[in-house]
Enzyme design. Structure first.
Site, short mmCIF file in Angstrom:
data_model
loop_
_atom_site.label_atom_id
_atom_site.label_comp_id
_atom_site.label_asym_id
_atom_site.label_seq_id
_atom_site.Cartn_x
_atom_site.Cartn_y
_atom_site.Cartn_z
N ASP A 12 3.98 12.41 4.51
CA ASP A 12 5.31 12.54 4.50
C ASP A 12 6.03 13.77 4.26
OD1 ASP A 12 4.75 9.76 4.56
OD2 ASP A 12 5.35 9.64 2.66
N LYS A 74 4.97 4.58 8.82
CA LYS A 74 4.76 3.60 7.78
C LYS A 74 6.27 3.46 7.09
CE LYS A 74 3.37 7.11 4.18
NZ LYS A 74 4.14 6.66 3.19
N CYS A 106 4.99 8.69 -3.06
CA CYS A 106 4.04 8.28 -2.02
C CYS A 106 2.50 9.00 -2.32
CB CYS A 106 4.66 8.73 -0.72
SG CYS A 106 6.07 8.01 -0.12
#
Length: 177
Positions: A12, A74, A106
């Site tokens: 991310d 995701k 995350c």
């Protein structure tokens, strides 16, 4: 950990999220450095993006470094999704180097899921961050309590090199100077 049983998952590092992160410019620079070292060692890399419609895509500097590595989208916070599992199994990995954000969300949830599956998890401290220093430190502490190895770029690259006779030794040595 060796070059034969290790992969890297990039979590991310995205356009709309990165600018609000603590020390984001140094974090991007160090993440690129780590990715260069992993490429020199031919470590397979996979990248994940959290809800890119809202958070944008992977930042340009990282995307450039990644080249054509596989990337998946995701919505769950953990990057341990079917795409990641297939990638890890395809490469016969026992160890995963995690780089990305945020350390306390995350990255932490990914590390927890990987540890629950029995994988070795390695996190270079320079290659993760959060919006606050406190959240980063807390996330790293929680990952360590789960059994992840919180390390640094140089240690991990040299752990993978193992020997100064390794063909990538000069490349790695120049990279970390």
């Amino acid at each position: 950990m060796s070059t034969d049983n290790t992969v890297c998952i990039v979590v991310d590092i995205q356009e709309r999220l990165t600018p609000v992160l603590n020390g984001h410019q140094l974090f991007i620079e160090k993440s690129c450095q780590m990715l260069q070292g992993l490429q020199a060692l031919e470590i397979p890399v996979l990248a994940a993006e959290q809800y890119p419609k809202g958070l944008g895509h992977t930042v340009a500097a990282i995307k450039e470094q990644l080249g054509d590595v596989p990337l998946f989208e995701k919505t769950k916070f953990s990057a341990w999704q079917p795409e990641a599992e297939a990638f890890v199994r395809q490469h016969g990995a026992q160890n995963i180097i995690l780089i990305g954000v945020e350390a306390h969300v995350c990255m932490l949830q990914t590390a927890a899921d990987l540890r629950a599956q029995g994988f070795g998890v390695y996190v270079p401290v320079e290659c993760t961050t959060s919006r606050t220093v406190e959240n980063k430190e807390n996330g790293l502490a929680q990952m360590q309590n789960l059994g992840a190895v919180v390390s640094n770029i140089e240690s991990l690259l040299f752990m993978l090199l193992k020997d100064a006779k390794h063909p990538a030794f000069k490349t790695i040595s120049k990279l970390i100077q």
